[in-house]
Design a protein around this motif. Structure first.
Motif, PDB file in Angstrom:
ATOM      1  N   GLY A 303       0.817  -1.208   0.000  1.00  0.00           N
ATOM      2  CA  GLY A 303       0.000   0.000   0.000  1.00  0.00           C
ATOM      3  C   GLY A 303       0.852   1.259   0.000  1.00  0.00           C
ATOM      4  O   GLY A 303       0.548   2.231  -0.707  1.00  0.00           O
ATOM      5  N   PHE A 304       1.940   1.215   0.793  1.00  0.00           N
ATOM      6  CA  PHE A 304       2.844   2.367   0.837  1.00  0.00           C
ATOM      7  C   PHE A 304       3.511   2.604  -0.523  1.00  0.00           C
ATOM      8  O   PHE A 304       3.621   3.738  -0.979  1.00  0.00           O
ATOM      9  CB  PHE A 304       3.913   2.130   1.907  1.00  0.00           C
ATOM     10  CG  PHE A 304       4.955   3.211   1.978  1.00  0.00           C
ATOM     11  CD1 PHE A 304       4.682   4.426   2.590  1.00  0.00           C
ATOM     12  CD2 PHE A 304       6.203   3.031   1.406  1.00  0.00           C
ATOM     13  CE1 PHE A 304       5.632   5.432   2.641  1.00  0.00           C
ATOM     14  CE2 PHE A 304       7.162   4.026   1.447  1.00  0.00           C
ATOM     15  CZ  PHE A 304       6.872   5.230   2.071  1.00  0.00           C
ATOM     16  N   VAL A 305       3.932   1.505  -1.171  1.00  0.00           N
ATOM     17  CA  VAL A 305       4.572   1.626  -2.486  1.00  0.00           C
ATOM     18  C   VAL A 305       3.600   2.205  -3.508  1.00  0.00           C
ATOM     19  O   VAL A 305       3.945   3.098  -4.292  1.00  0.00           O
ATOM     20  CB  VAL A 305       5.089   0.249  -2.953  1.00  0.00           C
ATOM     21  CG1 VAL A 305       5.545   0.308  -4.407  1.00  0.00           C
ATOM     22  CG2 VAL A 305       6.242  -0.214  -2.068  1.00  0.00           C
ATOM     23  N   VAL A 306       2.357   1.679  -3.485  1.00  0.00           N
ATOM     24  CA  VAL A 306       1.344   2.177  -4.422  1.00  0.00           C
ATOM     25  C   VAL A 306       1.072   3.657  -4.178  1.00  0.00           C
ATOM     26  O   VAL A 306       0.979   4.461  -5.125  1.00  0.00           O
ATOM     27  CB  VAL A 306       0.043   1.348  -4.288  1.00  0.00           C
ATOM     28  CG1 VAL A 306      -1.094   2.005  -5.068  1.00  0.00           C
ATOM     29  CG2 VAL A 306       0.267  -0.070  -4.780  1.00  0.00           C
ATOM     30  N   PHE A 307       0.952   4.018  -2.877  1.00  0.00           N
ATOM     31  CA  PHE A 307       0.685   5.413  -2.542  1.00  0.00           C
ATOM     32  C   PHE A 307       1.841   6.314  -2.991  1.00  0.00           C
ATOM     33  O   PHE A 307       1.620   7.397  -3.548  1.00  0.00           O
ATOM     34  CB  PHE A 307       0.465   5.547  -1.038  1.00  0.00           C
ATOM     35  CG  PHE A 307       0.249   6.957  -0.567  1.00  0.00           C
ATOM     36  CD1 PHE A 307      -0.948   7.602  -0.822  1.00  0.00           C
ATOM     37  CD2 PHE A 307       1.262   7.637   0.105  1.00  0.00           C
ATOM     38  CE1 PHE A 307      -1.148   8.908  -0.395  1.00  0.00           C
ATOM     39  CE2 PHE A 307       1.064   8.945   0.527  1.00  0.00           C
ATOM     40  CZ  PHE A 307      -0.138   9.584   0.281  1.00  0.00           C
ATOM     41  N   ALA A 308       3.089   5.843  -2.719  1.00  0.00           N
ATOM     42  CA  ALA A 308       4.264   6.627  -3.122  1.00  0.00           C
ATOM     43  C   ALA A 308       4.328   6.785  -4.640  1.00  0.00           C
ATOM     44  O   ALA A 308       4.629   7.868  -5.160  1.00  0.00           O
ATOM     45  CB  ALA A 308       5.536   5.952  -2.614  1.00  0.00           C
TER      46      ALA A 308
END
Length: 417
Positions: A303-308
């Motif tokens: 989720g963090f990677v997608v958000f970034a």
């Protein structure tokens, strides 16, 4: 700070505080005394349940775990289940090998192996175990164990028909046992009854039998009554006293019904099976929890990677849009300038830069800069000049350095000024 926050911190504090109180460790000496007492009273299931509960706890040290396994082994030996005893001894020894050489448990294991091999008539293994103990000069904190070893040595003499040597060992063992654990003297008495039966001294055997039964009665240890009566029955049969043998046999039947050893062992096996299944379920739940934690971490990271990536993409779109607007503005201003200035040369960059800046650039850099000002992308510039895109980037980097610029935004600001 609101009420919920205060309550949260109180819960965390109490959890930590209670955890600290429970981390003091087990009182192994007290547990061992309890197990010995329960086993003597015939409450083997109670011993096993308490020990199994300890094993299922999560905060045992390796030394504590090895000791609990050892106590379970001794409980099984006390009901003559030698196979289960050896199984738990092996599990205890596997952990004990990681402990220091002078750890008391390692010495106790040596003695217990000797006892269970003796009780299960594995005399060759028993001799090796006792030889190992002798090589260590009988280092042991429990004199009672030394009495058992002496008794076993006496029995091995008895098997070789060395009756005098056997009697000496038994007397030595009895002396130690009377000094440290009088309630266990029937163990030695039983062997002495057998000895005097072989010596045809039935009267002496009967005297010892009476003394042994009195001690077992006063200590309330049923299994010692059974053991003493069983040995006396053999003596009567060996010496042709069949009426006496029949009489004591009837007593034995009554005592064995009271003890109900077979049922007791069967129930212990059922309890052990339940404990093993519970332990396996606990490990499975622990493994499942671990998998869930890993999955949650993976989902959070993803989720963090997608958000970034989304933020980066969004920022890139904003930058592209800003550059596009800058280009449109510059082009409009250039068109206006060219329409109102007859001296304007569309192919030259002299009108965009100061003479000093123009002198810093090579002809190739000037051509490339003109295409940048016209709004071409790096790829379009590469195609226009018949060079690679990486070469374009290299030239742009040098241009920015020479003109003291950071990026295209700075370039357009410079042009507009």
């Amino acid at each position: 700070m609101n009420y919920k926050s205060i309550r949260y911190f109180v819960v965390i504090f109490l959890t930590f505080f209670c955890g600290s109180l429970g981390a003091e460790g087990l009182d192994l000496e007290r547990i061992e005394e309890e197990v010995i007492r329960y086993n003597r009273e015939g409450n083997h299931k109670l011993s096993q349940k308490k020990l199994a509960d300890y094993l299922l706890s999560d905060n045992l040290t390796k030394e504590e775990e090895a000791n609990i396994l050892f106590y379970i082994a001794t409980t099984y030996r006390s009901v003559n289940d030698h196979m289960m005893c050896l199984d738990y001894l092996n599990r205890s020894e596997a952990i004990a090998k990681t402990l220091p050489n002078d750890n008391l448990l390692r010495m106790k294991l040596d003695y217990e192996y000797a006892f269970v091999y003796f009780d299960s008539n594995q005399y060759d293994k028993c001799k090796k175990a006792m030889a190992h103990i002798a090589a260590q000069k009988y280092i042991n904190a429990h004199p009672e164990d030394d009495a058992y070893i002496l008794m076993q040595e006496g029995f091995l003499f008895l098997k070789d028909n060395k009756l005098q040597e056997a009697e000496a060992k038994y007397n030595e063992a009895l002396k130690i046992m009377k000094g440290v654990s009088t309630c266990n003297t029937p163990v030695v008495f039983g062997k002495m009854i057998e000895l005097y039966g072989l010596k045809k001294d039935v009267r002496k055997a009967e005297d010892i039998y009476e003394e042994s039964m009195k001690m077992a009665e006063s200590c309330n240890i049923l299994k010692y009554k059974i053991y003493s009566a069983s040995e006396m029955e053999k003596v009567y049969k060996l010496n042709g006293r069949l009426d006496d043998a029949y009489s004591i046999g009837a007593l034995l039947d009554t005592l064995r019904k009271m003890d109900d050893l077979e049922t007791k062992v069967a129930e212990m096996h059922m309890m052990d099976k339940a404990f093993v299944e519970k332990e396996q379920l606990k490990h499975e739940e622990s493994d499942l929890f671990g998998v869930i934690v890993v999955l949650v971490v993976v989902v959070l990271v993803a989720g963090f990677v997608v958000f970034a990536f989304y933020r980066k993409t969004k920022n890139l779109k904003k930058d592209k849009f800003r550059i596009k607007k800058e280009l449109e503005l510059v082009n409009r201003e250039l068109n206006y300038y060219s329409q109102n200035n007859p001296d304007y040369n569309d192919d030259s960059i002299d009108q965009y830069l100061s003479p000093n800046d123009v002198e810093k650039l090579t002809e190739r850099q000037k051509d490339l800069l003109k295409l940048m000002i016209d709004g071409l992308s790096n790829k379009e510039i590469a195609e226009k000049l018949f060079i690679t895109e990486s070469t374009v980037k290299y030239h742009i980097k040098n241009i920015y350095s020479l003109l003291e610029l950071k990026d295209r935004k700075d370039l357009f600001k410079k042009i507009r000024s």
